[in-house]
Design a protein around this motif. Structure first.
Motif, PDB file in Angstrom:
ATOM      1  N   ASP A 196       0.250  -1.238   0.093  1.00  0.00           N
ATOM      2  CA  ASP A 196       0.054   0.065  -0.369  1.00  0.00           C
ATOM      3  C   ASP A 196       0.711   1.336   0.172  1.00  0.00           C
ATOM      4  OD1 ASP A 196      -2.593  -1.450   0.368  1.00  0.00           O
ATOM      5  OD2 ASP A 196      -2.740  -1.250   2.057  1.00  0.00           O
ATOM      6  N   GLY A 197       1.652   1.383   0.194  1.00  0.00           N
ATOM      7  CA  GLY A 197       2.885   2.879   0.909  1.00  0.00           C
ATOM      8  C   GLY A 197       3.531   2.717  -0.564  1.00  0.00           C
ATOM      9  N   LEU A 198       3.804   1.313  -1.681  1.00  0.00           N
ATOM     10  CA  LEU A 198       4.458   1.966  -2.864  1.00  0.00           C
ATOM     11  C   LEU A 198       3.751   2.554  -3.991  1.00  0.00           C
ATOM     12  CD1 LEU A 198       6.123  -1.605  -3.002  1.00  0.00           C
ATOM     13  CD2 LEU A 198       7.022   0.317  -2.361  1.00  0.00           C
ATOM     14  N   ILE A 199       2.254   1.669  -3.559  1.00  0.00           N
ATOM     15  CA  ILE A 199       1.947   2.032  -4.636  1.00  0.00           C
ATOM     16  C   ILE A 199       1.149   3.707  -4.838  1.00  0.00           C
ATOM     17  CG2 ILE A 199      -0.725   1.922  -5.010  1.00  0.00           C
ATOM     18  CD1 ILE A 199      -1.312  -0.450  -4.522  1.00  0.00           C
ATOM     19  N   ARG A 200       0.285   4.253  -2.873  1.00  0.00           N
ATOM     20  CA  ARG A 200       1.020   5.770  -2.235  1.00  0.00           C
ATOM     21  C   ARG A 200       2.273   6.771  -2.986  1.00  0.00           C
ATOM     22  NH1 ARG A 200      -1.431   3.042   2.195  1.00  0.00           N
ATOM     23  NH2 ARG A 200       1.331   3.666   3.582  1.00  0.00           N
ATOM     24  N   ALA A 201       2.853   5.866  -2.875  1.00  0.00           N
ATOM     25  CA  ALA A 201       4.126   6.747  -3.083  1.00  0.00           C
ATOM     26  C   ALA A 201       3.967   6.555  -5.030  1.00  0.00           C
ATOM     27  CB  ALA A 201       5.748   5.934  -3.243  1.00  0.00           C
ATOM     28  N   GLY A 202       3.187   6.302  -5.513  1.00  0.00           N
ATOM     29  CA  GLY A 202       3.717   6.018  -6.767  1.00  0.00           C
ATOM     30  C   GLY A 202       3.562   5.392  -7.778  1.00  0.00           C
ATOM     31  N   GLY A 203       3.917   4.267  -7.659  1.00  0.00           N
ATOM     32  CA  GLY A 203       4.544   3.274  -8.361  1.00  0.00           C
ATOM     33  C   GLY A 203       3.653   1.900  -8.667  1.00  0.00           C
ATOM     34  N   ILE A 204       4.419   1.320 -10.086  1.00  0.00           N
ATOM     35  CA  ILE A 204       3.312   0.985 -10.245  1.00  0.00           C
ATOM     36  C   ILE A 204       3.708  -0.866  -9.836  1.00  0.00           C
ATOM     37  CG2 ILE A 204       3.153  -0.489 -12.831  1.00  0.00           C
ATOM     38  CD1 ILE A 204       3.740   1.997 -13.864  1.00  0.00           C
ATOM     39  N   PRO A 205       2.779  -1.440  -9.128  1.00  0.00           N
ATOM     40  CA  PRO A 205       2.913  -2.585  -8.313  1.00  0.00           C
ATOM     41  C   PRO A 205       3.011  -3.483  -9.393  1.00  0.00           C
ATOM     42  CG  PRO A 205       0.957  -2.099  -8.007  1.00  0.00           C
ATOM     43  CD  PRO A 205       1.391  -1.255  -8.786  1.00  0.00           C
ATOM     44  N   PHE A 206       3.845  -5.265  -8.735  1.00  0.00           N
ATOM     45  CA  PHE A 206       4.098  -5.920  -9.107  1.00  0.00           C
ATOM     46  C   PHE A 206       5.196  -6.777  -8.140  1.00  0.00           C
ATOM     47  CE2 PHE A 206       8.136  -4.599  -9.898  1.00  0.00           C
ATOM     48  CZ  PHE A 206       8.838  -5.383 -10.181  1.00  0.00           C
ATOM     49  N   ASP A 207       4.353  -7.929  -8.144  1.00  0.00           N
ATOM     50  CA  ASP A 207       4.733  -9.240  -6.110  1.00  0.00           C
ATOM     51  C   ASP A 207       6.012 -10.289  -7.223  1.00  0.00           C
ATOM     52  OD1 ASP A 207       2.897 -10.442  -8.374  1.00  0.00           O
ATOM     53  OD2 ASP A 207       1.837 -11.275  -6.382  1.00  0.00           O
ATOM     54  N   ASP A 208       5.701 -10.423  -8.861  1.00  0.00           N
ATOM     55  CA  ASP A 208       6.518 -11.629  -9.674  1.00  0.00           C
ATOM     56  C   ASP A 208       7.585 -11.546 -10.894  1.00  0.00           C
ATOM     57  OD1 ASP A 208       7.742 -14.213 -10.822  1.00  0.00           O
ATOM     58  OD2 ASP A 208       6.239 -14.840  -9.941  1.00  0.00           O
ATOM     59  N   MET A 209       8.981 -11.508 -10.355  1.00  0.00           N
ATOM     60  CA  MET A 209       9.266 -11.042 -11.372  1.00  0.00           C
ATOM     61  C   MET A 209       9.885 -10.615 -12.679  1.00  0.00           C
ATOM     62  SD  MET A 209      11.651  -8.218 -10.688  1.00  0.00           S
ATOM     63  CE  MET A 209      12.394  -8.081  -8.988  1.00  0.00           C
ATOM     64  N   ARG A 210       8.622 -12.205 -12.871  1.00  0.00           N
ATOM     65  CA  ARG A 210       8.707 -12.533 -14.400  1.00  0.00           C
ATOM     66  C   ARG A 210       7.056 -11.845 -15.209  1.00  0.00           C
ATOM     67  NH1 ARG A 210       7.567 -19.146 -11.832  1.00  0.00           N
ATOM     68  NH2 ARG A 210       6.712 -17.505 -10.242  1.00  0.00           N
ATOM     69  N   SER A 211       6.245 -10.995 -14.495  1.00  0.00           N
ATOM     70  CA  SER A 211       5.549 -10.381 -14.757  1.00  0.00           C
ATOM     71  C   SER A 211       5.958  -9.206 -14.792  1.00  0.00           C
ATOM     72  CB  SER A 211       4.407  -9.999 -14.365  1.00  0.00           C
ATOM     73  OG  SER A 211       4.756  -9.804 -12.316  1.00  0.00           O
ATOM     74  N   LEU A 212       7.604  -8.704 -14.688  1.00  0.00           N
ATOM     75  CA  LEU A 212       7.950  -6.972 -14.941  1.00  0.00           C
ATOM     76  C   LEU A 212       8.016  -6.850 -16.563  1.00  0.00           C
ATOM     77  CD1 LEU A 212       8.844  -4.986 -14.118  1.00  0.00           C
ATOM     78  CD2 LEU A 212      11.257  -6.123 -13.264  1.00  0.00           C
ATOM     79  N   ALA A 213       8.453  -8.398 -17.257  1.00  0.00           N
ATOM     80  CA  ALA A 213       8.543  -8.537 -19.171  1.00  0.00           C
ATOM     81  C   ALA A 213       7.749  -7.925 -19.390  1.00  0.00           C
ATOM     82  CB  ALA A 213       9.295  -9.202 -19.564  1.00  0.00           C
ATOM     83  N   GLY A 214       6.310  -8.350 -18.827  1.00  0.00           N
ATOM     84  CA  GLY A 214       4.880  -7.738 -19.455  1.00  0.00           C
ATOM     85  C   GLY A 214       4.317  -6.753 -19.330  1.00  0.00           C
ATOM     86  N   LEU A 215       5.173  -6.164 -17.916  1.00  0.00           N
ATOM     87  CA  LEU A 215       4.403  -4.475 -17.416  1.00  0.00           C
ATOM     88  C   LEU A 215       5.487  -3.136 -18.764  1.00  0.00           C
ATOM     89  CD1 LEU A 215       4.072  -4.875 -13.793  1.00  0.00           C
ATOM     90  CD2 LEU A 215       2.345  -4.926 -15.308  1.00  0.00           C
ATOM     91  N   VAL A 216       6.603  -3.660 -18.579  1.00  0.00           N
ATOM     92  CA  VAL A 216       7.703  -2.807 -19.468  1.00  0.00           C
ATOM     93  C   VAL A 216       7.867  -3.577 -20.224  1.00  0.00           C
ATOM     94  CG1 VAL A 216      10.350  -2.408 -18.830  1.00  0.00           C
ATOM     95  CG2 VAL A 216       8.915  -2.675 -16.716  1.00  0.00           C
ATOM     96  N   PRO A 217       7.754  -2.622 -21.519  1.00  0.00           N
ATOM     97  CA  PRO A 217       8.055  -2.614 -22.593  1.00  0.00           C
ATOM     98  C   PRO A 217       9.456  -2.536 -23.284  1.00  0.00           C
ATOM     99  CG  PRO A 217       7.297  -0.079 -22.826  1.00  0.00           C
ATOM    100  CD  PRO A 217       6.894  -0.876 -21.443  1.00  0.00           C
ATOM    101  N   ILE A 218       9.840  -3.960 -23.681  1.00  0.00           N
ATOM    102  CA  ILE A 218      11.698  -3.577 -23.793  1.00  0.00           C
ATOM    103  C   ILE A 218      11.942  -4.252 -24.675  1.00  0.00           C
ATOM    104  CG2 ILE A 218      11.936  -3.670 -21.390  1.00  0.00           C
ATOM    105  CD1 ILE A 218      12.545  -7.010 -21.896  1.00  0.00           C
ATOM    106  N   ASN A 219      11.030  -4.881 -25.309  1.00  0.00           N
ATOM    107  CA  ASN A 219      10.335  -5.329 -26.888  1.00  0.00           C
ATOM    108  C   ASN A 219      10.830  -4.288 -28.142  1.00  0.00           C
ATOM    109  OD1 ASN A 219      11.650  -7.741 -26.289  1.00  0.00           O
ATOM    110  ND2 ASN A 219       9.370  -8.369 -25.642  1.00  0.00           N
TER     111      ASN A 219
END
Length: 219
Positions: A196-219
């Motif tokens: 909750d603190g991370l979200i309030r701070a303005g971050g885009i939350p995720f809880d598994d590094m495997r999902s990060l590639a789907g959130l960040v457009p790197i291709n």
């Protein structure tokens, strides 16, 4: 979402699993110094912070004095603390490799000293991937939650803030990235993470590094 030109990784809690080890010891040290506290309190409030900023806050808010050698003694004990038991965050290596293959620049920027990164990244075998670009809060006037460290990293690497993303796990680090004008992806895969603190701070939350590639457009 536009692909980033620079990916800035935090170290502790993002690349290596050190926060629990460090905050258990910190709670013991602070309690012994006359500032009674718990692992849970330290984990929530001091994760992602430099020891210099922790000492400054405690001494500004209380009559406790940790001593002029507090930070030096803390750093002197890190090789022993992290000699065993440090592991890389699950699946983070896969994302680093995806960033590298995509030809996107990346670096590490952390509150920790460079010497600590050599210990922890060295323990996990990640050091060779980051030796080309390592940034510490010791290089700037103000550490997290101020934006100085991330701005310094971006400028040194040759990118504007709006071309950068930050991968963080602490509220202070998320606040720093947002203050720097960067997109921040905030990891809360640890049981003690303050989602909750991370979200309030303005971050885009995720809880598994495997999902990060789907959130960040790197291709």
């Amino acid at each position: 979402m536009v692909p980033p030109k620079l990916v800035i990784f935090d170290c502790d809690g993002i690349l290596v699993d050190t926060e629990n080890l460090a905050n258990r010891r910190l709670a013991e040290w602070l309690s012994a110094a006359g500032y009674p506290t718990s692992f849970e309190f330290c984990r929530k409030h001091y994760s992602g912070r430099s020891m210099a900023s922790v000492q400054k806050d405690i001494e500004a808010q209380t009559e406790v004095r940790l001593g002029a050698d507090f930070v030096d003694c803390w750093n002197a004990g890190l090789p022993d603390l992290f000699a065993h038991g440090v592991e890389e965050i699950p699946f983070v290596r896969d994302f680093i490799e995806a960033v590298r293959v995509a030809g996107i620049a990346y670096c590490v920027a952390t509150s920790a000293r460079i010497s600590k990164m050599h210990i922890t990244l060295g323990q996990t075998g990640l050091l060779p991937l980051f030796e080309h670009a390592m940034f510490s809060s010791t290089m700037v006037a103000r550490g997290k939650p101020f934006p100085d460290l991330f701005l310094h990293a971006a400028e040194t690497m040759g990118f504007s803030p709006d071309d950068c993303i930050v991968i963080e796990d602490s509220v202070a680090g998320t606040q720093a990235g947002i203050a720097a004008g960067m997109r921040v992806f905030s990891y809360h895969g640890d049981a003690y993470s303050d989602r909750d603190g991370l979200i309030r701070a303005g971050g885009i939350p995720f809880d598994d590094m495997r999902s990060l590639a789907g959130l960040v457009p790197i291709n």
